[in-house]
Scaffold this motif. Structure first.
Motif, PDB file in Angstrom:
ATOM      1  N   PHE A   1       0.864  -1.181   0.000  1.00 52.20           N
ATOM      2  CA  PHE A   1       0.000   0.000   0.000  1.00 52.20           C
ATOM      3  C   PHE A   1       0.899   1.229   0.000  1.00 52.20           C
ATOM      4  N   THR A   2       0.673   2.141  -0.948  1.00 51.32           N
ATOM      5  CA  THR A   2       1.472   3.366  -1.031  1.00 51.32           C
ATOM      6  C   THR A   2       0.584   4.569  -0.762  1.00 51.32           C
ATOM      7  N   ASP A   3       0.942   5.297   0.272  1.00 53.86           N
ATOM      8  CA  ASP A   3       0.200   6.474   0.721  1.00 53.86           C
ATOM      9  C   ASP A   3       0.342   7.611  -0.290  1.00 53.86           C
ATOM     10  N   PRO A   4      -0.721   8.388  -0.558  1.00 60.85           N
ATOM     11  CA  PRO A   4      -0.579   9.553  -1.457  1.00 60.85           C
ATOM     12  C   PRO A   4       0.414  10.562  -0.881  1.00 60.85           C
ATOM     13  N   ALA A   5       1.340  11.014  -1.697  1.00 56.86           N
ATOM     14  CA  ALA A   5       2.335  11.993  -1.232  1.00 56.86           C
ATOM     15  C   ALA A   5       1.733  13.381  -1.078  1.00 56.86           C
ATOM     16  N   ARG A   6       0.649  13.658  -1.842  1.00 56.31           N
ATOM     17  CA  ARG A   6      -0.010  14.968  -1.773  1.00 56.31           C
ATOM     18  C   ARG A   6      -1.519  14.775  -1.768  1.00 56.31           C
ATOM     19  N   PRO A   7      -2.275  15.778  -1.321  1.00 59.07           N
ATOM     20  CA  PRO A   7      -3.737  15.641  -1.261  1.00 59.07           C
ATOM     21  C   PRO A   7      -4.393  15.411  -2.614  1.00 59.07           C
ATOM     22  N   ASP A   8      -3.721  15.790  -3.732  1.00 62.06           N
ATOM     23  CA  ASP A   8      -4.332  15.620  -5.054  1.00 62.06           C
ATOM     24  C   ASP A   8      -3.850  14.357  -5.756  1.00 62.06           C
ATOM     25  N   GLN A   9      -3.224  13.440  -5.025  1.00 63.17           N
ATOM     26  CA  GLN A   9      -2.739  12.206  -5.624  1.00 63.17           C
ATOM     27  C   GLN A   9      -3.556  11.014  -5.164  1.00 63.17           C
ATOM     28  N   SER A  10      -3.577   9.989  -5.987  1.00 65.13           N
ATOM     29  CA  SER A  10      -4.269   8.751  -5.631  1.00 65.13           C
ATOM     30  C   SER A  10      -3.353   7.862  -4.798  1.00 65.13           C
ATOM     31  N   ALA A  11      -3.962   6.925  -4.101  1.00 67.39           N
ATOM     32  CA  ALA A  11      -3.201   5.882  -3.423  1.00 67.39           C
ATOM     33  C   ALA A  11      -2.896   4.776  -4.431  1.00 67.39           C
ATOM     34  N   GLU A  12      -1.835   4.027  -4.164  1.00 65.10           N
ATOM     35  CA  GLU A  12      -1.441   2.949  -5.075  1.00 65.10           C
ATOM     36  C   GLU A  12      -1.406   1.636  -4.312  1.00 65.10           C
TER      37      GLU A  12
END
Length: 455
Positions: free
Chosen positions: A93-104
């Motif tokens: 699980f990869t956390d979004p680095a910024r509020p406008d990014q999706s999680a991966e």
């Protein structure tokens, strides 16, 4: 004729012989290196802006509308959504680095694929998926390192790095004005169609970007097979692949960090610890508690969490942002949530810190946009230098020949140059072997053809 006269007459001859020897090997170095330098410069220039380009190219999956009034979905909910759309096992699980990014969410599908599934972190809506490391910029990175072409091709990178340093060193010697030049030292003379114009363009561009070329060659060496692997051992010792001083008094598995995904150069060989199975049969803390623990420990946004696949596996949180001080790897016991190993850039040894700093600058990260723009200019300079070298060679080559610079009249002129080549070969073994091959080929060519006549 007096002894003084003989000495005065011999001095220009010795100087000319040395110049010819250096020129000859500068030509050989360029013949081998320039095609690679153009490829490395173009792919490197693109990769400097990987985040920006990926955000544009894959905007449909990587970008989301910011919803400040809505809490983020739980990681487990996002993983469930990803697995519902693409059945299989979630491994990261990869956390979004910024509020406008999706999680991966990385999923090993039931069909045998490894997918990166992108999920809206506000609604847990699946936005799409692609092959893990299937973005355009991962392709560019693999082309830049020749990783697509196997270990032999990656070994060529080490050879190219060594020859590039030789190219710059001999180029500076040839550029040096020696008190006679009236122009062309830092300015370009002549008309665009003239040989002088292309020679000065090559020399002046080279003298301005030469330092940066050597820096990029040296900081690219850690990724090479032979040199990079050995220096990694020296930097990190035999402490399960961790820098000396890091507390690793826990059981270790046979898994290594670089098998689990992106990691720093210093930790490529670091082993992943194991969790002891509880006697009372206690369940795993789960991804939600693992993420809560990692956030409480202060991992920088954009961290990835590897999910244990076995009863003795661990939750591994890792993050490698542009700021080196924020690099961090934390292994959590999957049953208690206790950190087993927690290390950051501050824990690296002196050599590891210097190499990581160089790598960070090499990748355009350390100094933000200024770092990217400077290296972009260097990449343009490398291409200009390579093109001008090709045009210059074409204009001076003899009819029916390749234009190898003439052999010195006195072969002793090669002694100092060969000593430098031997030293470079010791520092960079694969480069040293290639130098021996080139020396043998050059000697054989001269024995067969004799001294060529070069205008």
């Amino acid at each position: 004729m007096t002894e003084t006269t003989f000495s005065a007459a011999a001095q220009p001859s010795r100087s000319a012989d040395l110049y010819r020897a250096v020129w000859r090997w500068h030509f050989y170095a360029g013949l081998f290196v320039l095609p690679f330098m153009i490829t490395l410069a173009v792919t490197g220039a693109l990769y400097l802006f990987r985040d920006e380009l990926d955000a544009i190219i894959h905007a449909d999956m990587k970008r989301v509308a910011v919803q400040e009034t809505i809490n983020l979905a739980a990681p487990s909910a996002m993983i469930d959504a990803a697995r519902a759309a693409y059945p299989g096992t979630a491994v990261k699980f990869t956390d979004p680095a910024r509020p406008d990014q999706s999680a991966e969410i990385t999923v090993n599908t039931d069909g045998g694929e490894r997918l990166a599934v992108y999920v809206n972190p506000y609604s847990a809506e699946v936005l799409g998926a692609m092959s893990d490391r299937g973005t355009v910029m991962w392709t560019v990175r693999y082309l830049h390192s020749l990783r697509y072409f196997g270990p032999v091709a990656r070994g060529i990178i080490e050879i190219v790095g060594g020859w590039t340093i030789l190219l710059v060193g001999t180029g500076i010697f040839l550029w040096w004005p020696r008190g006679k030049a009236r122009g062309g030292v830092v300015t370009v003379r002549g008309k665009p169609k003239s040989r002088t114009f292309w020679r000065d363009t090559h020399a002046v561009t080279g003298i301005f970007v030469g330092f940066f070329i050597v820096f990029l060659a040296l900081t690219g060496m850690p990724w090479s097979n032979v040199w990079g692997g050995k220096v990694n051992e020296w930097a990190n010792g035999n402490n399960f692949g961790y820098p000396a001083g890091v507390r690793v008094a826990v059981p270790m598995s046979d898994e290594h960090l670089h098998h689990m995904g992106q990691t720093s150069w210093s930790l490529e060989q670091a082993q992943v610890p194991e969790t002891a199975e509880p006697a009372d049969g206690a369940p795993s803390i789960g991804i939600d508690r693992a993420v809560e623990t990692l956030e409480r420990l202060g991992l920088h946004a954009g961290y990835a969490v590897n999910i244990p696949a076995t009863p003795t596996g661990v939750f591994t949180g890792s993050v490698y942002p542009d700021d080196l001080a924020q690099q961090r790897v934390v292994h959590l016991d999957q049953y208690t949530g206790e950190p087993l190993i927690d290390m950051s850039y501050a824990d690296y040894g002196p050599l590891g810190k210097w190499l990581e700093f160089g790598i960070n600058v090499h990748m355009g990260q350390q100094f933000g946009l200024a770092n990217q723009i400077l290296l972009l200019a260097v990449c343009f300079g490398i291409v200009a230098m390579a093109v001008s070298a090709g045009v210059m060679w074409w204009k001076r080559r003899p009819s029916g020949g390749i234009g190898v610079p003439p052999m010195p009249a006195d072969r002793r002129a090669f002694r100092g140059l060969i000593a430098i080549l031997v030293l470079g070969g010791i520092l960079f073994p694969l480069t040293g072997l290639s130098l021996l091959v080139m020396l043998a080929l050059d000697w054989t060519f001269m024995r067969i053809r004799g001294r060529p006549v070069i205008r």
